[in-house]
Design a protein around this motif. Structure first.
Motif, PDB file in Angstrom:
ATOM      1  N   TYR A   1     -14.585 -51.208 -38.762  1.00  0.00           N
ATOM      2  CA  TYR A   1     -14.374 -49.780 -39.044  1.00  0.00           C
ATOM      3  C   TYR A   1     -13.230 -49.286 -38.151  1.00  0.00           C
ATOM      4  O   TYR A   1     -13.093 -49.724 -37.001  1.00  0.00           O
ATOM      5  CB  TYR A   1     -15.674 -49.037 -38.699  1.00  0.00           C
ATOM      6  CG  TYR A   1     -15.559 -47.536 -38.697  1.00  0.00           C
ATOM      7  CD1 TYR A   1     -15.476 -46.828 -39.894  1.00  0.00           C
ATOM      8  CD2 TYR A   1     -15.564 -46.809 -37.505  1.00  0.00           C
ATOM      9  CE1 TYR A   1     -15.388 -45.441 -39.902  1.00  0.00           C
ATOM     10  CE2 TYR A   1     -15.483 -45.426 -37.504  1.00  0.00           C
ATOM     11  CZ  TYR A   1     -15.389 -44.746 -38.700  1.00  0.00           C
ATOM     12  OH  TYR A   1     -15.307 -43.380 -38.707  1.00  0.00           O
TER      13      TYR A   1
ATOM     14  N   GLY B   1     -25.701 -42.490 -30.570  1.00  0.00           N
ATOM     15  CA  GLY B   1     -24.930 -41.928 -31.673  1.00  0.00           C
ATOM     16  C   GLY B   1     -25.614 -42.308 -32.974  1.00  0.00           C
ATOM     17  O   GLY B   1     -26.415 -43.262 -33.015  1.00  0.00           O
ATOM     18  N   SER B   2     -25.306 -41.567 -34.048  1.00  0.00           N
ATOM     19  CA  SER B   2     -25.958 -41.942 -35.300  1.00  0.00           C
ATOM     20  C   SER B   2     -25.398 -43.251 -35.830  1.00  0.00           C
ATOM     21  O   SER B   2     -26.037 -43.924 -36.631  1.00  0.00           O
ATOM     22  CB  SER B   2     -25.922 -40.816 -36.339  1.00  0.00           C
ATOM     23  OG  SER B   2     -24.640 -40.344 -36.523  1.00  0.00           O
TER      24      SER B   2
ATOM     25  N   LEU C   1     -27.782 -45.802 -37.533  1.00  0.00           N
ATOM     26  CA  LEU C   1     -27.514 -46.315 -38.882  1.00  0.00           C
ATOM     27  C   LEU C   1     -27.369 -47.838 -38.882  1.00  0.00           C
ATOM     28  O   LEU C   1     -27.852 -48.520 -39.786  1.00  0.00           O
ATOM     29  CB  LEU C   1     -26.245 -45.664 -39.451  1.00  0.00           C
ATOM     30  CG  LEU C   1     -26.374 -44.159 -39.790  1.00  0.00           C
ATOM     31  CD1 LEU C   1     -25.007 -43.529 -40.025  1.00  0.00           C
ATOM     32  CD2 LEU C   1     -27.266 -43.958 -41.011  1.00  0.00           C
TER      33      LEU C   1
ATOM     34  N   TYR D   1     -18.691 -42.154 -46.147  1.00  0.00           N
ATOM     35  CA  TYR D   1     -18.431 -42.569 -44.768  1.00  0.00           C
ATOM     36  C   TYR D   1     -18.013 -44.041 -44.770  1.00  0.00           C
ATOM     37  O   TYR D   1     -18.759 -44.908 -45.240  1.00  0.00           O
ATOM     38  CB  TYR D   1     -19.701 -42.350 -43.950  1.00  0.00           C
ATOM     39  CG  TYR D   1     -19.570 -42.631 -42.472  1.00  0.00           C
ATOM     40  CD1 TYR D   1     -18.358 -42.434 -41.796  1.00  0.00           C
ATOM     41  CD2 TYR D   1     -20.650 -43.074 -41.731  1.00  0.00           C
ATOM     42  CE1 TYR D   1     -18.254 -42.675 -40.437  1.00  0.00           C
ATOM     43  CE2 TYR D   1     -20.557 -43.315 -40.367  1.00  0.00           C
ATOM     44  CZ  TYR D   1     -19.350 -43.109 -39.730  1.00  0.00           C
ATOM     45  OH  TYR D   1     -19.237 -43.352 -38.385  1.00  0.00           O
TER      46      TYR D   1
ATOM     47  N   ALA E   1     -19.283 -37.066 -46.510  1.00  0.00           N
ATOM     48  CA  ALA E   1     -18.060 -37.146 -45.730  1.00  0.00           C
ATOM     49  C   ALA E   1     -17.227 -38.250 -46.382  1.00  0.00           C
ATOM     50  O   ALA E   1     -17.800 -39.265 -46.771  1.00  0.00           O
ATOM     51  CB  ALA E   1     -18.373 -37.525 -44.293  1.00  0.00           C
TER      52      ALA E   1
ATOM     53  N   ASP F   1     -27.926 -39.347 -44.527  1.00  0.00           N
ATOM     54  CA  ASP F   1     -27.172 -39.194 -43.282  1.00  0.00           C
ATOM     55  C   ASP F   1     -26.726 -37.734 -43.179  1.00  0.00           C
ATOM     56  O   ASP F   1     -25.775 -37.311 -43.828  1.00  0.00           O
ATOM     57  CB  ASP F   1     -25.975 -40.166 -43.363  1.00  0.00           C
ATOM     58  CG  ASP F   1     -25.027 -40.065 -42.195  1.00  0.00           C
ATOM     59  OD1 ASP F   1     -25.206 -39.185 -41.337  1.00  0.00           O
ATOM     60  OD2 ASP F   1     -24.082 -40.882 -42.149  1.00  0.00           O
TER      61      ASP F   1
ATOM     62  N   ALA G   1     -25.290 -35.936 -40.829  1.00  0.00           N
ATOM     63  CA  ALA G   1     -24.426 -35.707 -39.655  1.00  0.00           C
ATOM     64  C   ALA G   1     -23.884 -34.276 -39.623  1.00  0.00           C
ATOM     65  O   ALA G   1     -23.667 -33.721 -38.550  1.00  0.00           O
ATOM     66  CB  ALA G   1     -23.284 -36.714 -39.648  1.00  0.00           C
TER      67      ALA G   1
ATOM     68  N   ARG H   1     -22.953 -39.664 -26.943  1.00  0.00           N
ATOM     69  CA  ARG H   1     -23.463 -40.659 -27.890  1.00  0.00           C
ATOM     70  C   ARG H   1     -24.981 -40.542 -28.090  1.00  0.00           C
ATOM     71  O   ARG H   1     -25.762 -41.342 -27.565  1.00  0.00           O
ATOM     72  CB  ARG H   1     -23.086 -42.098 -27.443  1.00  0.00           C
ATOM     73  CG  ARG H   1     -21.649 -42.321 -27.109  1.00  0.00           C
ATOM     74  CD  ARG H   1     -20.687 -41.920 -28.224  1.00  0.00           C
ATOM     75  NE  ARG H   1     -20.875 -42.692 -29.437  1.00  0.00           N
ATOM     76  CZ  ARG H   1     -21.127 -42.122 -30.639  1.00  0.00           C
ATOM     77  NH1 ARG H   1     -21.195 -40.808 -30.774  1.00  0.00           N
ATOM     78  NH2 ARG H   1     -21.287 -42.869 -31.706  1.00  0.00           N
ATOM     79  N   ILE H   2     -25.379 -39.542 -28.861  1.00  0.00           N
ATOM     80  CA  ILE H   2     -26.797 -39.374 -29.188  1.00  0.00           C
ATOM     81  C   ILE H   2     -26.958 -39.150 -30.690  1.00  0.00           C
ATOM     82  O   ILE H   2     -26.313 -38.269 -31.258  1.00  0.00           O
ATOM     83  CB  ILE H   2     -27.417 -38.152 -28.455  1.00  0.00           C
ATOM     84  CG1 ILE H   2     -27.157 -38.233 -26.945  1.00  0.00           C
ATOM     85  CG2 ILE H   2     -28.926 -38.056 -28.741  1.00  0.00           C
ATOM     86  CD1 ILE H   2     -27.561 -36.980 -26.181  1.00  0.00           C
TER      87      ILE H   2
HETATM   88  N1  PMP Z   1     -22.281 -40.324 -40.308  1.00  0.00           N
HETATM   89  C1  PMP Z   1     -21.205 -39.672 -40.768  1.00  0.00           C
HETATM   90  C2  PMP Z   1     -21.179 -39.243 -42.188  1.00  0.00           C
HETATM   91  C3  PMP Z   1     -20.123 -39.423 -39.916  1.00  0.00           C
HETATM   92  O1  PMP Z   1     -19.032 -38.802 -40.371  1.00  0.00           O
HETATM   93  C4  PMP Z   1     -20.190 -39.842 -38.564  1.00  0.00           C
HETATM   94  C5  PMP Z   1     -19.043 -39.564 -37.629  1.00  0.00           C
HETATM   95  N2  PMP Z   1     -18.041 -40.515 -37.638  1.00  0.00           N
HETATM   96  C6  PMP Z   1     -21.333 -40.534 -38.152  1.00  0.00           C
HETATM   97  C7  PMP Z   1     -22.364 -40.748 -39.043  1.00  0.00           C
HETATM   98  C8  PMP Z   1     -21.471 -41.099 -36.772  1.00  0.00           C
HETATM   99  O2  PMP Z   1     -21.460 -40.158 -35.778  1.00  0.00           O
HETATM  100  P1  PMP Z   1     -22.041 -40.456 -34.336  1.00  0.00           P
HETATM  101  O3  PMP Z   1     -22.155 -41.941 -34.157  1.00  0.00           O
HETATM  102  O4  PMP Z   1     -21.059 -39.832 -33.416  1.00  0.00           O
HETATM  103  O5  PMP Z   1     -23.375 -39.784 -34.303  1.00  0.00           O
END
Ligand code: PMP
Length: 351
Positions: free
Chosen positions: A13, A83-84, A88, A109, A153, A179, A181, A216-217
């Motif tokens: 990525y 972070g998500s 994920l 995404y 996104a 997701d 976000a 990073r949460i």
């Molecule tokens: N999901 C989507 C749709 C996103 O745009 C992002 C940001 N790049 C993320 C997840 C991950 O974000 P983070 O790891 O900062 O929580």
């Protein structure tokens, strides 16, 4: 023969650029332009540095309990990660484990296909319609799991809770990951559906609406059984993922709900103001319910505007991909930053 034959080869990525220079107007990674809640600063200053000798709480109890109180669910309904993206990545590994392809939109995404390739999960893209909306019927074919962001996104388009429910309901044999976000910028969360559907996982992040991308949460909410499976994977991978400061500061950010609401309201007001001004300049875009706008100009190419803004130290995001090569994803900054963006665009378009 070569040792390289047995390597897991992946195409990684590509995250948005994080410039070292400070004089950039940074509208390229959907960060929040406002600082984290004031209590976060205080806690960071008072942080007991001696505690860093110890490993962090593997269960992130303070953070999980604060989230449970905020969202009126049980701690056993919550999984937290770095972070998500981390949440994920664990969810793909845990839930998308069949021979059948997982489904996600063609424009979405750009980490989803990377994780699928990394784990060798087959996948199938479901094309968004002309208005970048999801087509519910597409998600009723045989599959090994489903994932999509809501709002999506980089399009910014929000789907209704009814639409999400239709998809979840039609797929009782697989896990559906939503997701969220960007849900806090005017969307309606599907969280209440986790009571009704065991196979629904809702993922959110502190990186956008809670102004803490640097900490990073991320977290997932779902049925106790789903969360249990996620924890089994996480504890088979790395038990000490979330560091101590993230746990403590994250909990404080959740506690200060007034500040959270106030900052998001400001971002949304700036977004609406920016929509009007972009339209005046000849841009079109699907209606955004996020902290970014996905816009296309009537006569200039996406690449051209992207480069011209970069020369003026304004960073936004552009993908040279089918269907979206003329679109620009512009994160919402402060009013002042957006004024500068609009002035720069006027200059570029006059040339
Ligand atoms: N999901 C989507 C749709 C996103 O745009 C992002 C940001 N790049 C993320 C997840 C991950 O974000 P983070 O790891 O900062 O929580």
């Amino acid at each position: 023969m070569s040792w390289e034959n047995n390597i897991r080869k992946v195409v990684p990525y590509v995250p948005g650029e994080q410039p070292v220079r400070k004089d950039i107007i940074k509208l390229n990674t959907n960060e929040n332009p406002y600082p984290p809640a004031p209590g976060v600063e205080k806690l960071l200053q008072d942080f007991d540095w001696d505690a860093l000798r110890l490993y962090p709480d593997t269960k992130a109890t303070v953070l999980v309990e604060e989230l449970a109180a905020r969202y009126q669910i049980k701690p056993s309904n919550i999984f937290v990660g770095v972070g998500s993206d981390d949440v994920l990545a664990m969810a793909f590994l845990t839930f998308f484990n069949s021979e059948k392809p997982i489904l996600f939109p063609d424009i979405t995404y750009s980490f989803y296909d990377v994780w699928a390739d990394l784990y060798r999960i087959p996948y199938k893209l479901c094309p968004l319609d002309e208005e970048f909306k999801m087509v519910a019927e597409d998600y009723k074919q045989e599959n090994g799991g489903i994932i999509f962001p809501n709002p999506n996104a980089p399009t910014g388009v929000l789907e209704t809770v009814e639409m999400v429910e239709e998809i979840v309901k039609a797929n009782p044999d697989v896990v559906v990951i939503v997701d969220e976000a960007y849900i806090d910028f005017g969307g309606v969360s599907c969280l209440p559906l986790i009571e009704k559907y065991e196979n629904l996982l809702v993922v959110q992040t502190f990186s956008k609406s809670r102004s803490m991308a640097g900490m990073r949460i991320g977290f997932a909410m779902g049925n106790e059984k789903l969360i249990g499976y996620l924890n089994d994977t996480k504890f088979s991978f790395n038990s000490y993922t979330m560091n101590m400061t993230s746990q403590v500061l994250g909990a404080e950010a959740v506690r200060d709900n007034d500040y959270f609401m106030e900052c998001n309201a400001k971002v949304m007001a700036t977004r609406e103001r920016t929509k009007v001004r972009l339209k005046e300049l000849g841009f079109t875009f699907p209606d955004s319910k996020t902290n970014f706008i996905f816009a296309k100009h009537e006569s200039r190419s996406g690449a051209e505007i992207f480069e011209a803004l970069k020369e003026r130290n304004i960073y936004i995001r552009h993908w040279n991909k089918p269907r979206i090569a003329d679109y620009l994803r512009i994160s919402i900054g402060t009013d002042e930053q957006m004024d500068k963006l609009i002035e720069a665009l006027k200059e570029i378009l006059a040339q």
